[in-house]
Design a protein around this motif. Structure first.
Motif, PDB file in Angstrom:
ATOM      1  N   LEU A 171      11.868  -7.636   2.510  1.00  0.00           N
ATOM      2  CA  LEU A 171      11.548  -8.948   3.080  1.00  0.00           C
ATOM      3  C   LEU A 171      11.365  -8.893   4.594  1.00  0.00           C
ATOM      4  O   LEU A 171      10.618  -9.702   5.162  1.00  0.00           O
ATOM      5  N   ASN A 172      12.005  -7.928   5.251  1.00  0.00           N
ATOM      6  CA  ASN A 172      12.028  -7.925   6.720  1.00  0.00           C
ATOM      7  C   ASN A 172      11.270  -6.775   7.366  1.00  0.00           C
ATOM      8  O   ASN A 172      11.084  -6.777   8.584  1.00  0.00           O
ATOM      9  N   TYR A 173      10.828  -5.802   6.599  1.00  0.00           N
ATOM     10  CA  TYR A 173      10.123  -4.651   7.162  1.00  0.00           C
ATOM     11  C   TYR A 173       8.723  -4.527   6.563  1.00  0.00           C
ATOM     12  O   TYR A 173       8.498  -4.878   5.398  1.00  0.00           O
ATOM     13  N   HIS A 174       7.795  -4.014   7.398  1.00  0.00           N
ATOM     14  CA  HIS A 174       6.433  -3.772   6.930  1.00  0.00           C
ATOM     15  C   HIS A 174       6.173  -2.294   6.649  1.00  0.00           C
ATOM     16  O   HIS A 174       5.137  -1.958   6.058  1.00  0.00           O
ATOM     17  N   VAL A 175       7.069  -1.442   7.075  1.00  0.00           N
ATOM     18  CA  VAL A 175       6.916   0.004   6.842  1.00  0.00           C
ATOM     19  C   VAL A 175       8.216   0.535   6.257  1.00  0.00           C
ATOM     20  O   VAL A 175       9.284   0.425   6.866  1.00  0.00           O
ATOM     21  N   ILE A 176       8.115   1.099   5.046  1.00  0.00           N
ATOM     22  CA  ILE A 176       9.286   1.635   4.357  1.00  0.00           C
ATOM     23  C   ILE A 176       8.954   3.042   3.892  1.00  0.00           C
ATOM     24  O   ILE A 176       7.962   3.271   3.191  1.00  0.00           O
TER      25      ILE A 176
ATOM     26  N   ASP B 261       0.025 -10.590   3.724  1.00  0.00           N
ATOM     27  CA  ASP B 261       0.989  -9.750   4.423  1.00  0.00           C
ATOM     28  C   ASP B 261       0.882  -8.331   3.860  1.00  0.00           C
ATOM     29  O   ASP B 261       1.013  -8.129   2.641  1.00  0.00           O
ATOM     30  N   VAL B 262       0.645  -7.340   4.727  1.00  0.00           N
ATOM     31  CA  VAL B 262       0.469  -5.954   4.278  1.00  0.00           C
ATOM     32  C   VAL B 262       1.734  -5.151   4.556  1.00  0.00           C
ATOM     33  O   VAL B 262       2.249  -5.155   5.678  1.00  0.00           O
ATOM     34  N   LYS B 263       2.224  -4.478   3.522  1.00  0.00           N
ATOM     35  CA  LYS B 263       3.409  -3.629   3.652  1.00  0.00           C
ATOM     36  C   LYS B 263       3.073  -2.225   3.152  1.00  0.00           C
ATOM     37  O   LYS B 263       2.375  -2.077   2.148  1.00  0.00           O
ATOM     38  N   ILE B 264       3.566  -1.222   3.862  1.00  0.00           N
ATOM     39  CA  ILE B 264       3.390   0.171   3.457  1.00  0.00           C
ATOM     40  C   ILE B 264       4.696   0.651   2.834  1.00  0.00           C
ATOM     41  O   ILE B 264       5.741   0.660   3.487  1.00  0.00           O
ATOM     42  N   ILE B 265       4.636   1.037   1.554  1.00  0.00           N
ATOM     43  CA  ILE B 265       5.823   1.567   0.865  1.00  0.00           C
ATOM     44  C   ILE B 265       5.468   2.976   0.414  1.00  0.00           C
ATOM     45  O   ILE B 265       4.625   3.166  -0.452  1.00  0.00           O
ATOM     46  N   SER B 266       6.109   3.955   1.016  1.00  0.00           N
ATOM     47  CA  SER B 266       5.740   5.347   0.774  1.00  0.00           C
ATOM     48  C   SER B 266       6.964   6.193   0.486  1.00  0.00           C
ATOM     49  O   SER B 266       8.081   5.866   0.899  1.00  0.00           O
TER      50      SER B 266
ATOM     51  N   LEU C  61       0.827  -1.198   0.000  1.00  0.00           N
ATOM     52  CA  LEU C  61       0.000   0.000   0.000  1.00  0.00           C
ATOM     53  C   LEU C  61       0.860   1.246   0.000  1.00  0.00           C
ATOM     54  O   LEU C  61       1.911   1.301   0.636  1.00  0.00           O
ATOM     55  N   ASP C  62       0.391   2.243  -0.724  1.00  0.00           N
ATOM     56  CA  ASP C  62       0.969   3.573  -0.602  1.00  0.00           C
ATOM     57  C   ASP C  62       0.312   4.239   0.608  1.00  0.00           C
ATOM     58  O   ASP C  62      -0.714   3.760   1.103  1.00  0.00           O
TER      59      ASP C  62
ATOM     60  N   GLN D  86       6.564 -14.772  -4.243  1.00  0.00           N
ATOM     61  CA  GLN D  86       5.403 -14.133  -3.636  1.00  0.00           C
ATOM     62  C   GLN D  86       4.514 -13.533  -4.727  1.00  0.00           C
ATOM     63  O   GLN D  86       5.007 -12.923  -5.674  1.00  0.00           O
ATOM     64  N   LYS D  87       3.202 -13.736  -4.587  1.00  0.00           N
ATOM     65  CA  LYS D  87       2.244 -13.064  -5.471  1.00  0.00           C
ATOM     66  C   LYS D  87       1.943 -11.701  -4.853  1.00  0.00           C
ATOM     67  O   LYS D  87       1.516 -11.611  -3.700  1.00  0.00           O
ATOM     68  N   VAL D  88       2.174 -10.644  -5.620  1.00  0.00           N
ATOM     69  CA  VAL D  88       2.134  -9.293  -5.064  1.00  0.00           C
ATOM     70  C   VAL D  88       1.007  -8.475  -5.683  1.00  0.00           C
ATOM     71  O   VAL D  88       0.879  -8.397  -6.910  1.00  0.00           O
ATOM     72  N   ALA D  89       0.215  -7.856  -4.814  1.00  0.00           N
ATOM     73  CA  ALA D  89      -0.761  -6.856  -5.244  1.00  0.00           C
ATOM     74  C   ALA D  89      -0.236  -5.491  -4.830  1.00  0.00           C
ATOM     75  O   ALA D  89       0.276  -5.325  -3.723  1.00  0.00           O
ATOM     76  N   MET D  90      -0.350  -4.522  -5.721  1.00  0.00           N
ATOM     77  CA  MET D  90       0.153  -3.172  -5.463  1.00  0.00           C
ATOM     78  C   MET D  90      -0.972  -2.168  -5.656  1.00  0.00           C
ATOM     79  O   MET D  90      -1.704  -2.237  -6.641  1.00  0.00           O
ATOM     80  N   THR D  91      -1.140  -1.285  -4.700  1.00  0.00           N
ATOM     81  CA  THR D  91      -2.102  -0.201  -4.855  1.00  0.00           C
ATOM     82  C   THR D  91      -1.353   1.114  -4.963  1.00  0.00           C
ATOM     83  O   THR D  91      -0.286   1.290  -4.369  1.00  0.00           O
ATOM     84  N   GLY D  92      -1.905   2.026  -5.730  1.00  0.00           N
ATOM     85  CA  GLY D  92      -1.273   3.329  -5.871  1.00  0.00           C
ATOM     86  C   GLY D  92      -2.207   4.302  -6.557  1.00  0.00           C
ATOM     87  O   GLY D  92      -3.216   3.899  -7.136  1.00  0.00           O
TER      88      GLY D  92
END
Length: 773
Positions: free
Chosen positions: A498-503, A454-459, A295-296, A523-529
């Motif tokens: 691989l090791n962080y959920h917030v970037i 698994d939810v990750k925030i990449i901002s 997620l953004d 990993q199958k990845v879904a990306m929102t933006g």
């Protein structure tokens, strides 16, 4: 800067009369006729038509009931496909991109197809360039990756050419249209700029394999059965046609293809009603396999409704002029991102200082700058990028730790050197901007956590700010974050994702690389933006989801567009994907059971020189009570758990043991029939009931663990099968069930159940000890 003038209304009319209009080839939308032909003239229907003609020729009227089923299936499929197409067309109108043009001295917003040659268009950050044009007044940075494959932004200066299909990622400019319609670059390369990553459907791959395999077997098996029946056993033409037709019908899993397509098309319609545009139907299937959701922050996790909360000015000679400086800055900037628009809403007073030169904001730089007359160069952006060693006031740090966005306003004396000498800029003020968390964010994140995603925030924002908002949303280990600007090697970037959920502070290229890293690790990845900075990552994600309020770039490249922009809608999208794949996977086992045992029984009949033991009407009843009714009723169960096995392994687990048991019962009865003094009709009657009960036994295994709903479905299925068999006993052409025949039936059935149970344990042990890769 010289004043840019657009066309007049009269000049536009002249261009239209000359045919110089930006009319491009329409998207390949199927007509009603094409949909009708696509579903009527299929390989399956050709087989069915030939079989039906043969049965009509021998006047086997009772064996033609399957024609009604096939016709109903085709009609339903056509209706659902037309309905799905119409829903997508309506939603496409909502997100259809527009272009701003300068006509009669005013900016107007028009449809892309209304652009004419020599029009002056105004292009802003996030917009897709709809016609080839030439920059007239200001530098812009352009993303041409969808055209050239090159990920690096391209700087376009005055006089440079802008290619249709590329995106403005930084800045804004006026440009003169030089090509329209078929002459556009993107049109010449078959609109590659609008193509999304092809969706690989495991369902389609499996169905095609089965179809090819069965198609290869149909002709040789039919020839062998016909030759043996008429050339060796001297059977009548009527009997030969009926028996051979039954074998061929059983090999074709007709209903499964229909069930899959209708299920996916129905999901397109259901999601459309929830304001989700599905641009790739089979991406619904891919979504069910997603392991990671990236997620953004801005506009996705947050509401995207930024407001200036506080302005903290420092004690400098420019303090009393700060408001005038910012008023002039926002008036002179060409940026249209959320932060810039927020500043424009806040600073609306007198703007006395003219803009001389500018550097527009980009996600890679994290700042923008303007040279203001009599003031110098004003820089607005991330504090840690502009002045890395600058210590923010305590109250500003506290605001940052609560999720606020912090902007530093600094001044440099020389526009020509400030980028290399930014560390000597003078801080003028700090602006605190709030972007509230979405109300549905916490509930949505919890759903994904509960359902193995698994939810990750990449901002691109400050990692402290991102961490604070992620904690409020319930992201796992949100307090452990990392600053992507500190990552200098591919290995460090891979370890981070691989090791962080917030970037935080992730550049567009880093977001892209992180998606590829996850995919490298299976990993199958879904990306929102929603921004142009997300385009590269969206393009290569397994599933791409854009917010409806986002840029043209994000919406054009994504497989899903959440038009209402609500984060909770993504839950509906994932649920639909999992519902479809789980329902189709379970139903496939029911359909493939008949395909497996029909092929094996046909080969057995050839080897043992015996007629096929079933007639079409018997197979029709088995189809309805083994495949049709149970697979249809299971659609009403809301199974949104993540699929654990492929459709092939699932079929092997449930269909294979019972299919082999049925085939062994056929062989056993053929060999023992003379000894038991059973006529061919009596043996086939035993096989009919044995096949039905072993098939229902497989349904019981698929339905396990049994609950009240499944128990009722099984009881109804069994009772209905018995009643229909009793009512249509003459049409089924079965022998009377005597006490002796009933004993043989029970013994055959026990043999089949023992075989299927033993085989099931062997297959289950094999599958459990050889997990799916």
């Amino acid at each position: 800067m010289s004043e840019v003038k657009g066309l007049t209304s009269q000049q536009v009319k002249e261009q239209v009369q000359l045919g110089h209009v930006n009319v491009s080839p329409k998207p390949l939308v199927k007509t009603n006729r094409q949909i009708f032909c696509e579903h009527v003239f299929t390989l399956f229907n050709v087989y069915n038509f030939v079989i039906a003609c043969a049965l009509i020729y021998v006047k086997a009227w009772s064996s033609l009931f399957f024609v009604l089923i096939v016709t109903m299936n085709t009609v339903i499929h056509i209706y659902q496909d037309i309905r799905s197409r119409n829903m997508v067309a309506r939603l496409n109108l909502i997100i259809s991109p527009k272009t701003k043009v300068l006509r009669d001295g005013c900016i107007q917003e028009i449809d892309n197809e209304e652009i004419v040659l020599n029009d002056v268009v105004f292009l802003e950050t996030g917009m897709q360039i709809s016609s080839d044009c030439i920059v007239l007044d200001t530098q812009v940075e352009v993303d041409e990756s969808l055209l050239t494959g090159e990920a690096d932004p391209v700087l376009k200066d005055i006089g440079d050419h802008l290619l249709s299909g590329s995106f403005i990622i930084s800045g804004a400019c006026h440009a003169c249209v030089e090509h329209v319609g078929m002459d556009n670059y993107a049109t010449k390369i078959a609109s590659e700029a609008r193509k999304r990553k092809p969706v690989t459907s495991e369902l389609v791959k499996t169905f095609k394999k089965v179809t090819r395999f069965t198609s290869m077997l149909v002709l040789p098996i039919s020839i062998c059965l016909l030759y043996q029946a008429m050339g060796i056993r001297n059977e009548t033409l009527n009997t030969t046609i009926v028996n051979t037709s039954t074998a061929l019908l059983g090999m074709l899993p007709i209903g499964l293809v229909l069930l899959t397509s209708v299920s996916l098309a129905t999901s397109v319609v259901r999601l459309g009603k929830r304001k989700v545009l599905v641009q790739e139907m089979f991406s619904i299937e891919t979504l069910s396999h997603v392991d990671v959701l990236c997620l953004d922050k801005t506009g996705t996790l947050t509401q995207g409704k930024m407001q200036v909360q506080d302005v903290y000015t420092f004690d400098t000679q420019w303090r009393n002029q700060f408001s005038l400086i910012m008023n002039s800055f926002v008036k002179g900037t060409l940026d249209n991102n959320a932060t810039s628009l927020t500043l424009q809403d806040y600073f609306q007073g007198e703007a006395p200082y003219s803009t001389l030169r500018r550097v527009s904001f980009s996600s890679a730089r994290k700042w923008s700058a303007l040279e203001l007359e009599n003031i110098g160069t004003i820089i607005v952006g991330a504090p840690e990028i502009i002045l890395p060693d600058f210590v923010l006031p305590t109250q500003i740090e506290e605001a940052k730790h609560q999720g606020a966005r912090i902007l530093l306003i600094a001044r440099h004396h020389d526009f020509d050197t400030f980028q290399e000498d930014m560390m000597h800029s003078v801080p003028l003020a700090v602006i605190v901007i709030l972007d509230p968390l979405r109300e549905d964010a916490k509930e949505t994140i919890q759903f994904f956590k509960d359902n193995d995603v698994d939810v990750k925030i990449i901002s691109g924002d400050n990692p402290v700010t991102v961490s604070a908002l992620a904690s409020q949303a319930g992201i796992e280990n949100a307090q452990n974050y990392i600053d992507a600007s500190t990552l200098s090697t591919p290995q460090e970037l891979e370890d981070a994702i691989l090791n962080y959920h917030v970037i935080g502070r992730a550049s567009p290229s880093q977001k892209h690389e992180m998606i590829l890293c996850l995919q490298k690790h299976k990993q199958k990845v879904a990306m929102t933006g929603d921004g142009v900075n997300d385009v590269l990552a969206l393009k290569d994600a397994d599933v791409s989801i854009a917010m409806g309020s986002g840029s043209d770039a994000a919406k054009q490249i994504s497989q899903f567009v959440v038009i209402n922009g609500e984060l909770s809608t993504m839950v509906d999208v994932v649920k639909e994907g999992r519902l479809d794949i789980n329902n189709v996977t379970r139903s496939a086992s029911m359909y493939y059971l008949k395909t497996i045992y029909t092929i094996l029984i046909s080969i057995t009949c050839i080897l043992l020189n015996m007629p096929y033991p079933f007639i079409p009407f018997q197979m029709t009843l088995l189809d309805n009570f083994v495949e049709g009714f149970p697979s249809f009723m299971i659609l009403f169960e809301k199974n949104i758990s993540k699929q654990k096995e492929s459709i092939g392994r699932y079929t092997m687990r449930y269909s294979f043991p019972n299919a082999i048991a049925i085939v062994l019962c056929v062989i056993a009865l053929k060999l023992l029939a003379p000894t038991l003094s059973l006529s061919l009709n009596q043996a086939f009657t035993i096989l009919y009931y044995t096949t039905a009960i072993l098939s229902i036994h497989m349904i019981y295994r698929i339905y396990s663990p049994i609950n009240l709903y499944r128990t009722v479905v099984l009881i109804v299925d069994i009772v209905a099968f018995v009643l229909v068999s009793y009512i249509t006993y003459d049409l089924l052409q079965l022998a009377p069930v005597t006490s002796l025949l009933l004993q043989y039936l029970i013994m055959t059935l026990l043999f089949g159940l023992i075989v299927s149970t033993c085989l099931s344990k062997i297959v289950v042990h094999y599958l459990d000890t050889h997990p799916q890769n």
